[in-house]
Design a protein around this motif. Sequence first.
Motif, PDB file in Angstrom:
ATOM      1  N   ALA A  16      30.006  54.829  56.895  1.00  0.00           N
ATOM      2  CA  ALA A  16      30.013  53.388  56.610  1.00  0.00           C
ATOM      3  C   ALA A  16      30.277  53.085  55.137  1.00  0.00           C
ATOM      4  CB  ALA A  16      28.702  52.756  57.058  1.00  0.00           C
ATOM      5  N   GLU A  17      29.682  53.865  54.242  1.00  0.00           N
ATOM      6  CA  GLU A  17      29.864  53.627  52.807  1.00  0.00           C
ATOM      7  C   GLU A  17      31.337  53.800  52.414  1.00  0.00           C
ATOM      8  OE1 GLU A  17      28.641  55.748  48.644  1.00  0.00           O
ATOM      9  OE2 GLU A  17      27.189  55.854  50.270  1.00  0.00           O
ATOM     10  N   SER A  24      37.258  47.204  50.584  1.00  0.00           N
ATOM     11  CA  SER A  24      37.156  46.332  49.419  1.00  0.00           C
ATOM     12  C   SER A  24      38.045  46.751  48.245  1.00  0.00           C
ATOM     13  CB  SER A  24      35.704  46.255  48.947  1.00  0.00           C
ATOM     14  OG  SER A  24      35.273  47.519  48.503  1.00  0.00           O
ATOM     15  N   VAL A  25      38.719  47.892  48.338  1.00  0.00           N
ATOM     16  CA  VAL A  25      39.517  48.364  47.212  1.00  0.00           C
ATOM     17  C   VAL A  25      40.907  47.717  47.234  1.00  0.00           C
ATOM     18  CG1 VAL A  25      40.517  50.399  48.329  1.00  0.00           C
ATOM     19  CG2 VAL A  25      40.118  50.429  45.875  1.00  0.00           C
ATOM     20  N   ASP A  26      41.429  47.476  46.058  1.00  0.00           N
ATOM     21  CA  ASP A  26      42.789  46.963  45.913  1.00  0.00           C
ATOM     22  C   ASP A  26      43.755  48.117  46.176  1.00  0.00           C
ATOM     23  OD1 ASP A  26      45.310  46.202  44.894  1.00  0.00           O
ATOM     24  OD2 ASP A  26      44.431  45.069  43.247  1.00  0.00           O
ATOM     25  N   ALA A  32      40.863  54.294  42.093  1.00  0.00           N
ATOM     26  CA  ALA A  32      39.804  54.067  43.082  1.00  0.00           C
ATOM     27  C   ALA A  32      40.190  54.672  44.435  1.00  0.00           C
ATOM     28  CB  ALA A  32      39.505  52.578  43.223  1.00  0.00           C
ATOM     29  N   ASN A  33      41.449  54.542  44.822  1.00  0.00           N
ATOM     30  CA  ASN A  33      41.886  55.110  46.093  1.00  0.00           C
ATOM     31  C   ASN A  33      41.862  56.642  46.059  1.00  0.00           C
ATOM     32  OD1 ASN A  33      42.723  53.069  48.225  1.00  0.00           O
ATOM     33  ND2 ASN A  33      43.593  52.188  46.367  1.00  0.00           N
ATOM     34  N   LYS A  34      42.219  57.211  44.935  1.00  0.00           N
ATOM     35  CA  LYS A  34      42.144  58.661  44.798  1.00  0.00           C
ATOM     36  C   LYS A  34      40.683  59.119  44.912  1.00  0.00           C
ATOM     37  CE  LYS A  34      43.474  62.449  41.775  1.00  0.00           C
ATOM     38  NZ  LYS A  34      44.058  62.853  40.510  1.00  0.00           N
ATOM     39  N   ASP A  35      39.774  58.394  44.289  1.00  0.00           N
ATOM     40  CA  ASP A  35      38.352  58.720  44.404  1.00  0.00           C
ATOM     41  C   ASP A  35      37.887  58.632  45.855  1.00  0.00           C
ATOM     42  OD1 ASP A  35      38.145  59.145  41.679  1.00  0.00           O
ATOM     43  OD2 ASP A  35      37.237  57.195  41.257  1.00  0.00           O
ATOM     44  N   ILE A  36      38.352  57.637  46.564  1.00  0.00           N
ATOM     45  CA  ILE A  36      37.982  57.486  47.976  1.00  0.00           C
ATOM     46  C   ILE A  36      38.519  58.658  48.793  1.00  0.00           C
ATOM     47  CG2 ILE A  36      38.367  56.107  50.060  1.00  0.00           C
ATOM     48  CD1 ILE A  36      38.278  53.601  48.191  1.00  0.00           C
ATOM     49  N   ILE A  37      39.753  59.042  48.548  1.00  0.00           N
ATOM     50  CA  ILE A  37      40.331  60.174  49.281  1.00  0.00           C
ATOM     51  C   ILE A  37      39.550  61.455  48.979  1.00  0.00           C
ATOM     52  CG2 ILE A  37      42.378  61.662  49.475  1.00  0.00           C
ATOM     53  CD1 ILE A  37      44.019  59.009  49.177  1.00  0.00           C
ATOM     54  N   ASN A  38      39.190  61.660  47.720  1.00  0.00           N
ATOM     55  CA  ASN A  38      38.370  62.825  47.377  1.00  0.00           C
ATOM     56  C   ASN A  38      37.033  62.776  48.117  1.00  0.00           C
ATOM     57  OD1 ASN A  38      40.220  64.043  45.674  1.00  0.00           O
ATOM     58  ND2 ASN A  38      39.474  62.954  43.874  1.00  0.00           N
ATOM     59  N   GLU A  39      36.449  61.609  48.200  1.00  0.00           N
ATOM     60  CA  GLU A  39      35.177  61.468  48.912  1.00  0.00           C
ATOM     61  C   GLU A  39      35.346  61.735  50.411  1.00  0.00           C
ATOM     62  OE1 GLU A  39      31.423  58.395  49.159  1.00  0.00           O
ATOM     63  OE2 GLU A  39      33.115  57.898  47.883  1.00  0.00           O
ATOM     64  N   ILE A  40      36.449  61.299  50.981  1.00  0.00           N
ATOM     65  CA  ILE A  40      36.725  61.561  52.406  1.00  0.00           C
ATOM     66  C   ILE A  40      36.838  63.065  52.643  1.00  0.00           C
ATOM     67  CG2 ILE A  40      38.465  61.331  54.231  1.00  0.00           C
ATOM     68  CD1 ILE A  40      39.056  58.500  53.021  1.00  0.00           C
ATOM     69  N   VAL A  41      37.539  63.757  51.764  1.00  0.00           N
ATOM     70  CA  VAL A  41      37.695  65.210  51.908  1.00  0.00           C
ATOM     71  C   VAL A  41      36.320  65.878  51.854  1.00  0.00           C
ATOM     72  CG1 VAL A  41      38.616  67.300  50.815  1.00  0.00           C
ATOM     73  CG2 VAL A  41      40.065  65.264  51.054  1.00  0.00           C
TER      74      VAL A  41
END
Length: 177
Positions: A16-17, A24-26, A32-41
């Motif tokens: 969920a997080e 909410s990311v642009d 920010a999107n790269k950080d999200i992808i790293n977090e998904i991995v």
Amino acid sequence: MNEQEVLDRFTYDDEAEIMSRISSVDRKDYRANKDIINEIVLWKMNRRPQVQEKLIDALFELDTVKTPMEAVKSEKASKILAMLLWSKGMRLPMASTVLHFYYPDVFPIIDQRAYRELYGKEFPGNLTKVEALTKLYLKYVEDCYTYQQRNCPEIPYAKIDKVLYQLDKEKGFKVKY
């Protein structure tokens, strides 16, 4: 089979997080999107550490520790290292990496290559007790400082783990795990 009961036994992190961050990311915010992808991995690999806010607060309390030898003698450094090690998904090499990124002039990264180069023996991968790991790491901090002062004082202490890592690698040793 009741699928809801099966789902209730699913113990991995809820996504969920991450989903909230994505919504909410642009789309043009590449960082920010790269950080999200790293977090998904990390999420997929089940390697995302469970870090509490009190641990983050504690990390910033280490700003009073200015040298490796202060860290070795610091009860605060021992306590915060133990907090890191008690965090789900955090073992000594990762805990030392977190400390290093926050305080590179104080805490070197410990890994099997740097450890092997410094001590001439394999990293004790069977240690699991937080107290023993804390003691081992603080001794490593001290020994890295001694090594750097004795063998390569022209190299910044913040780079000593990289020197040890590279020396081991150039000797042809392999990563064991």
